[in-house]
Design an enzyme around this catalytic site. Sequence first.
Site, PDB file in Angstrom:
ATOM      1  N   ASN A  87      22.021 -99.666  65.177  1.00  9.40           N
ATOM      2  CA  ASN A  87      22.467 -98.863  66.615  1.00  9.40           C
ATOM      3  C   ASN A  87      23.499 -97.842  66.219  1.00  9.40           C
ATOM      4  OD1 ASN A  87      22.913-101.858  66.677  1.00  9.40           O
ATOM      5  ND2 ASN A  87      22.578-101.499  68.778  1.00  9.40           N
ATOM      6  N   THR A  88      23.463 -96.607  66.876  1.00 13.83           N
ATOM      7  CA  THR A  88      24.050 -95.613  66.529  1.00 13.83           C
ATOM      8  C   THR A  88      24.506 -95.043  67.899  1.00 13.83           C
ATOM      9  OG1 THR A  88      22.098 -94.216  66.244  1.00 13.83           O
ATOM     10  CG2 THR A  88      23.190 -94.715  64.084  1.00 13.83           C
ATOM     11  N   LEU A 217      17.052 -84.937  65.571  1.00 16.31           N
ATOM     12  CA  LEU A 217      17.962 -84.490  66.824  1.00 16.31           C
ATOM     13  C   LEU A 217      17.204 -83.304  67.713  1.00 16.31           C
ATOM     14  CD1 LEU A 217      21.387 -84.601  65.507  1.00 16.31           C
ATOM     15  CD2 LEU A 217      20.188 -86.398  66.812  1.00 16.31           C
ATOM     16  N   ALA A 218      16.564 -82.410  66.905  1.00 21.19           N
ATOM     17  CA  ALA A 218      15.862 -81.117  67.599  1.00 21.19           C
ATOM     18  C   ALA A 218      14.753 -81.532  68.366  1.00 21.19           C
ATOM     19  CB  ALA A 218      15.562 -80.293  66.334  1.00 21.19           C
ATOM     20  N   GLY A 269      15.481 -91.152  81.174  1.00 19.41           N
ATOM     21  CA  GLY A 269      16.353 -92.360  80.582  1.00 19.41           C
ATOM     22  C   GLY A 269      15.956 -92.577  79.211  1.00 19.41           C
ATOM     23  N   CYS A 272      17.585 -92.797  73.701  1.00 24.79           N
ATOM     24  CA  CYS A 272      17.615 -91.899  72.834  1.00 24.79           C
ATOM     25  C   CYS A 272      18.307 -90.330  73.482  1.00 24.79           C
ATOM     26  CB  CYS A 272      16.204 -91.710  71.871  1.00 24.79           C
ATOM     27  SG  CYS A 272      16.001 -93.151  71.184  1.00 24.79           S
ATOM     28  N   GLN A 274      19.678 -88.849  75.955  1.00 25.11           N
ATOM     29  CA  GLN A 274      21.134 -88.440  76.274  1.00 25.11           C
ATOM     30  C   GLN A 274      21.761 -88.625  74.968  1.00 25.11           C
ATOM     31  OE1 GLN A 274      23.206 -89.177  80.030  1.00 25.11           O
ATOM     32  NE2 GLN A 274      24.234 -90.789  78.747  1.00 25.11           N
ATOM     33  N   PHE A 334      13.262 -98.033  82.140  1.00 30.39           N
ATOM     34  CA  PHE A 334      13.287 -96.402  82.047  1.00 30.39           C
ATOM     35  C   PHE A 334      11.878 -95.867  81.821  1.00 30.39           C
ATOM     36  CE2 PHE A 334      12.460 -94.825  77.859  1.00 30.39           C
ATOM     37  CZ  PHE A 334      12.306 -95.788  77.094  1.00 30.39           C
ATOM     38  N   ARG A 447       8.550 -90.835  90.806  1.00 26.17           N
ATOM     39  CA  ARG A 447       7.676 -90.695  89.675  1.00 26.17           C
ATOM     40  C   ARG A 447       6.378 -89.954  90.110  1.00 26.17           C
ATOM     41  NH1 ARG A 447      10.090 -91.324  84.812  1.00 26.17           N
ATOM     42  NH2 ARG A 447      11.639 -93.174  85.106  1.00 26.17           N
TER      43      ARG A 447
HETATM   44  N1  LIG Z   1      14.274 -97.311  70.322  1.00 30.10           N
HETATM   45  C1  LIG Z   1      13.540 -96.068  70.329  1.00 30.10           C
HETATM   46  O1  LIG Z   1      12.629 -96.039  70.690  1.00 30.10           O
HETATM   47  C2  LIG Z   1      14.137 -95.286  69.155  1.00 30.10           C
HETATM   48  C3  LIG Z   1      13.293 -94.551  68.195  1.00 30.10           C
HETATM   49  C4  LIG Z   1      13.406 -93.918  67.465  1.00 30.10           C
HETATM   50  C5  LIG Z   1      14.695 -93.889  66.581  1.00 30.10           C
HETATM   51  N2  LIG Z   1      15.755 -94.848  67.271  1.00 30.10           N
HETATM   52  C6  LIG Z   1      16.988 -94.912  66.739  1.00 30.10           C
HETATM   53  O2  LIG Z   1      16.858 -96.059  65.794  1.00 30.10           O
HETATM   54  C7  LIG Z   1      18.098 -96.958  65.743  1.00 30.10           C
HETATM   55  C8  LIG Z   1      17.970 -98.155  66.262  1.00 30.10           C
HETATM   56  O3  LIG Z   1      17.591 -98.080  67.715  1.00 30.10           O
HETATM   57  P1  LIG Z   1      16.941 -99.353  68.407  1.00 30.10           P
HETATM   58  O4  LIG Z   1      16.282 -98.909  69.748  1.00 30.10           O
HETATM   59  O5  LIG Z   1      16.073-100.072  67.381  1.00 30.10           O
HETATM   60  O6  LIG Z   1      18.253-100.112  68.297  1.00 30.10           O
HETATM   61  P2  LIG Z   1      18.439-101.709  68.848  1.00 30.10           P
HETATM   62  O7  LIG Z   1      19.709-102.036  69.551  1.00 30.10           O
HETATM   63  O8  LIG Z   1      17.276-102.337  69.445  1.00 30.10           O
HETATM   64  O9  LIG Z   1      18.286-102.371  67.315  1.00 30.10           O
HETATM   65  C9  LIG Z   1      19.551-102.373  66.560  1.00 30.10           C
HETATM   66  C10 LIG Z   1      19.639-103.710  65.666  1.00 30.10           C
HETATM   67  O10 LIG Z   1      20.424-103.476  64.568  1.00 30.10           O
HETATM   68  C11 LIG Z   1      21.187-104.845  64.323  1.00 30.10           C
HETATM   69  N3  LIG Z   1      22.482-104.476  63.643  1.00 30.10           N
HETATM   70  C12 LIG Z   1      23.663-103.612  63.854  1.00 30.10           C
HETATM   71  N4  LIG Z   1      24.119-103.605  62.975  1.00 30.10           N
HETATM   72  C13 LIG Z   1      24.132-104.516  62.290  1.00 30.10           C
HETATM   73  C14 LIG Z   1      24.288-104.816  60.760  1.00 30.10           C
HETATM   74  N5  LIG Z   1      25.303-104.174  60.304  1.00 30.10           N
HETATM   75  N6  LIG Z   1      23.630-105.699  60.048  1.00 30.10           N
HETATM   76  C15 LIG Z   1      22.305-106.206  60.629  1.00 30.10           C
HETATM   77  N7  LIG Z   1      21.913-105.960  61.705  1.00 30.10           N
HETATM   78  C16 LIG Z   1      22.486-104.884  62.486  1.00 30.10           C
HETATM   79  C17 LIG Z   1      21.607-105.190  65.752  1.00 30.10           C
HETATM   80  O11 LIG Z   1      21.837-106.414  66.032  1.00 30.10           O
HETATM   81  C18 LIG Z   1      20.300-104.809  66.677  1.00 30.10           C
HETATM   82  O12 LIG Z   1      19.636-106.028  66.937  1.00 30.10           O
HETATM   83  C19 LIG Z   1      18.958 -95.818  66.718  1.00 30.10           C
HETATM   84  O13 LIG Z   1      19.520 -94.963  65.791  1.00 30.10           O
HETATM   85  C20 LIG Z   1      17.961 -95.074  67.695  1.00 30.10           C
HETATM   86  O14 LIG Z   1      18.512 -93.958  67.997  1.00 30.10           O
HETATM   87  C21 LIG Z   1      15.367 -95.428  68.695  1.00 30.10           C
HETATM   88  O1  LIG Z   2       7.091 -85.728  81.334  1.00 32.10           O
HETATM   89  C1  LIG Z   2       8.133 -87.012  81.296  1.00 32.10           C
HETATM   90  C2  LIG Z   2       7.964 -87.453  79.987  1.00 32.10           C
HETATM   91  C3  LIG Z   2       8.735 -88.191  80.168  1.00 32.10           C
HETATM   92  N1  LIG Z   2       9.842 -88.402  81.187  1.00 32.10           N
HETATM   93  C4  LIG Z   2      10.829 -89.546  81.260  1.00 32.10           C
HETATM   94  O2  LIG Z   2      11.604 -89.415  79.906  1.00 32.10           O
HETATM   95  C5  LIG Z   2      12.019 -90.574  79.573  1.00 32.10           C
HETATM   96  C6  LIG Z   2      11.815 -90.736  77.718  1.00 32.10           C
HETATM   97  O3  LIG Z   2      10.537 -91.027  77.780  1.00 32.10           O
HETATM   98  P1  LIG Z   2       9.702 -91.037  76.476  1.00 32.10           P
HETATM   99  O4  LIG Z   2      10.078 -90.126  75.460  1.00 32.10           O
HETATM  100  O5  LIG Z   2       8.155 -91.031  76.717  1.00 32.10           O
HETATM  101  O6  LIG Z   2      10.269 -92.376  75.861  1.00 32.10           O
HETATM  102  P2  LIG Z   2      11.506 -92.688  74.605  1.00 32.10           P
HETATM  103  O7  LIG Z   2      10.941 -94.212  74.242  1.00 32.10           O
HETATM  104  O8  LIG Z   2      12.561 -92.552  74.899  1.00 32.10           O
HETATM  105  O9  LIG Z   2      10.938 -91.629  73.345  1.00 32.10           O
HETATM  106  C7  LIG Z   2      11.835 -90.740  73.105  1.00 32.10           C
HETATM  107  O10 LIG Z   2      12.815 -90.913  72.238  1.00 32.10           O
HETATM  108  C8  LIG Z   2      12.403 -91.739  71.182  1.00 32.10           C
HETATM  109  C9  LIG Z   2      13.730 -91.950  70.438  1.00 32.10           C
HETATM  110  O11 LIG Z   2      14.433 -91.130  69.600  1.00 32.10           O
HETATM  111  C10 LIG Z   2      11.706 -90.824  70.185  1.00 32.10           C
HETATM  112  O12 LIG Z   2      11.383 -91.416  68.958  1.00 32.10           O
HETATM  113  C11 LIG Z   2      10.399 -90.464  70.737  1.00 32.10           C
HETATM  114  O13 LIG Z   2       9.787 -89.409  70.168  1.00 32.10           O
HETATM  115  C12 LIG Z   2      10.949 -89.891  72.288  1.00 32.10           C
HETATM  116  O14 LIG Z   2       9.874 -89.379  72.985  1.00 32.10           O
HETATM  117  C13 LIG Z   2      11.582 -91.804  80.285  1.00 32.10           C
HETATM  118  O15 LIG Z   2      12.670 -91.902  81.311  1.00 32.10           O
HETATM  119  C14 LIG Z   2      10.300 -91.007  80.895  1.00 32.10           C
HETATM  120  O16 LIG Z   2      10.078 -91.557  81.976  1.00 32.10           O
HETATM  121  C15 LIG Z   2       9.574 -87.733  82.243  1.00 32.10           C
HETATM  122  O17 LIG Z   2      10.318 -87.978  83.085  1.00 32.10           O
HETATM  123  N2  LIG Z   2       8.777 -86.906  82.356  1.00 32.10           N
END
Ligand SMILES: NC(=O)c1ccc[n+]([C@@H]2O[C@H](COP(=O)([O-])OP(=O)(O)OC[C@H]3O[C@@H](n4cnc5c(N)ncnc54)[C@H](O)[C@@H]3O)[C@@H](O)[C@H]2O)c1
Ligand SMILES: O=c1ccn([C@@H]2O[C@H](COP(=O)(O)OP(=O)(O)O[C@H]3O[C@H](CO)[C@@H](O)[C@H](O)[C@H]3O)[C@@H](O)[C@H]2O)c(=O)[nH]1
Length: 480
Positions: A87-88, A217-218, A269, A272, A274, A334, A447
């Site tokens: 987590n971050t 981030l971009a 929502g 990521c 926000q 979400f 939606r």
């Molecule tokens: N969820 C997504 O769709 C998505 C997509 C792309 C990038 N990310 C990024 O990836 C990262 C992880 O996101 P996520 O959604 O998988 O989070 P998550 O909360 O589902 O998983 C993170 C896991 O890390 C574990 N953890 C934390 N500290 C630890 C430690 N010191 N040792 C071992 N385990 C530890 C937690 O218990 C948790 O299970 C975040 O930085 C997020 O921004 C998320």
């Molecule tokens: O036209 C659209 C597309 C999406 N959403 C909403 O936007 C949010 C995010 O949707 P989506 O991007 O599909 O899902 P995430 O799993 O949050 O994925 C985003 O965030 C991830 C975490 O960083 C990235 O890896 C992905 O590339 C990026 O799409 C949701 O609430 C969607 O309902 C809208 O309202 N309108």
Amino acid sequence: MVKICCIGAGYVGGPTMAVIALKCPEIEVAVVDISVPRINAWNSDQLPIYEPGLEDIVKQCRGKNLFFSTDVEKHVREADIVFVSVNTPTKTTGLGAGKAADLTYWESAARMIADVSVSDKIVVEKSTVPVKTAEAIEKILMHNSKGIKFQILSNPEFLAEGTAIADLFNPDRVLIGGRETPEGFKAVQTLKEVYANWVPEDQIITTNLWSAELSKLAANAFLAQRISSVNAMSALCESTGADVTQVAYAVGTDSRIGPKFLNASVGFGGSCFQKDILNLVYICQCNGLPEVAEYWKQVIKINDYQKNRFVNRIVSSMFNTVSNKKVAILGFAFKKDTGDTRETPAIDVCKGLLGDKAQISIYDPQVTEEQIQRDLSMKKFDWDHPLHLQPMSPTTVKQVSVTWDAYEATKGAHAVCVLTEWDEFKSLDYQKIFDNMQKPAFIFDGRNIMNVNKLREIGFIVYSIGKPLDAWLKDMPAFI
Ligand SMILES: NC(=O)c1ccc[n+]([C@@H]2O[C@H](COP(=O)([O-])OP(=O)(O)OC[C@H]3O[C@@H](n4cnc5c(N)ncnc54)[C@H](O)[C@@H]3O)[C@@H](O)[C@H]2O)c1
Ligand SMILES: O=c1ccn([C@@H]2O[C@H](COP(=O)(O)OP(=O)(O)O[C@H]3O[C@H](CO)[C@@H](O)[C@H](O)[C@H]3O)[C@@H](O)[C@H]2O)c(=O)[nH]1
């Protein structure tokens, strides 16, 4: 045999590693986590996350070349490549509170890697991190390494929830950033070879570390900006009689703009967008770029505006009060095809309605009552910490009930709000729902998935985001 260990068995670590294990049978993959319940769930028939296609892959690979374990140190020690996918969250206290990324979990993972390692390793940033994090991690590793060499790579993940497996099978691109030194290039090449097992080489982009970190981030900022742009237009559509779907289609057919990610909604929502934009805003401020920071902040402001606008529309349409009225909520996740509720707009909408003393009845096919109650009582950003560190729900919110049936949720309601675009909501028997509701019966579609004409024929007063307004709604002043 190459050994990979991934620290963090979450929405990213779990699916990403499952796909690596599937596509690279000659690699042994261990996914480790400090959360015992999470690892137990990965080793059971009830996986901790719902993601279409994931279960099949886990069943195919688990116990062969894919392992889930809480023995974090052992697997890190044995690994050649360590992914860090922890987590971050957004910081809640101290310097940068409410904006900066909290790197506590990252730092503790890095210190542990340095402590337990007895051989050289490639450490891969999989979590989304502020640009320049690799430099900090390098320092922690170097100063604690006892002579062991570490190469840091940035390999941000672009999967979206609900389509994670498809995104991982067929990514638009894989991005790998590394140090521009012979050792750095070698590490990049090693990771590239892992992905090259299934991703065409020309889709594997290699850059320097800072470009890779910032690109993630971009990309999220650009994506979220499109949603805020179309949502801003949706407000103008409602005031002018234009239809946001038609406008988005007309705009999106310009090949320079493209049609994707232009669906107006109650607001974006997810864990990521926000968090990552707030982080970007903070980085801009720290780099003396207040104008750039303000520019990106606006994407969040419009998102908050859109959620408020939706709540205000509901309340103002219903004679300016929802006090003691039953409002049914269809969908809490979400987005569809996930049970994830992190930063779901449903939380803000429900809180807004509760603030006006509504009685809320919620149905979501994938979200439990316990989760909903926790979400509605948690403080901002608490949700993004590991599960066992999150506060437990102290009290249940009494005006909220949760059912496993859409008809039950809508029975006796004054209004129905659609907050997640689950496919099953399109084919509900709305005549039956109407017959069992109070009159006038309202539907607020956050939606734009409803067949508005059909609903109006049945007798509903319908509000859809950014669409020409019902005569009823036109007559009700919207306090937005
Ligand atoms: N969820 C997504 O769709 C998505 C997509 C792309 C990038 N990310 C990024 O990836 C990262 C992880 O996101 P996520 O959604 O998988 O989070 P998550 O909360 O589902 O998983 C993170 C896991 O890390 C574990 N953890 C934390 N500290 C630890 C430690 N010191 N040792 C071992 N385990 C530890 C937690 O218990 C948790 O299970 C975040 O930085 C997020 O921004 C998320
Ligand atoms: O036209 C659209 C597309 C999406 N959403 C909403 O936007 C949010 C995010 O949707 P989506 O991007 O599909 O899902 P995430 O799993 O949050 O994925 C985003 O965030 C991830 C975490 O960083 C990235 O890896 C992905 O590339 C990026 O799409 C949701 O609430 C969607 O309902 C809208 O309202 N309108």
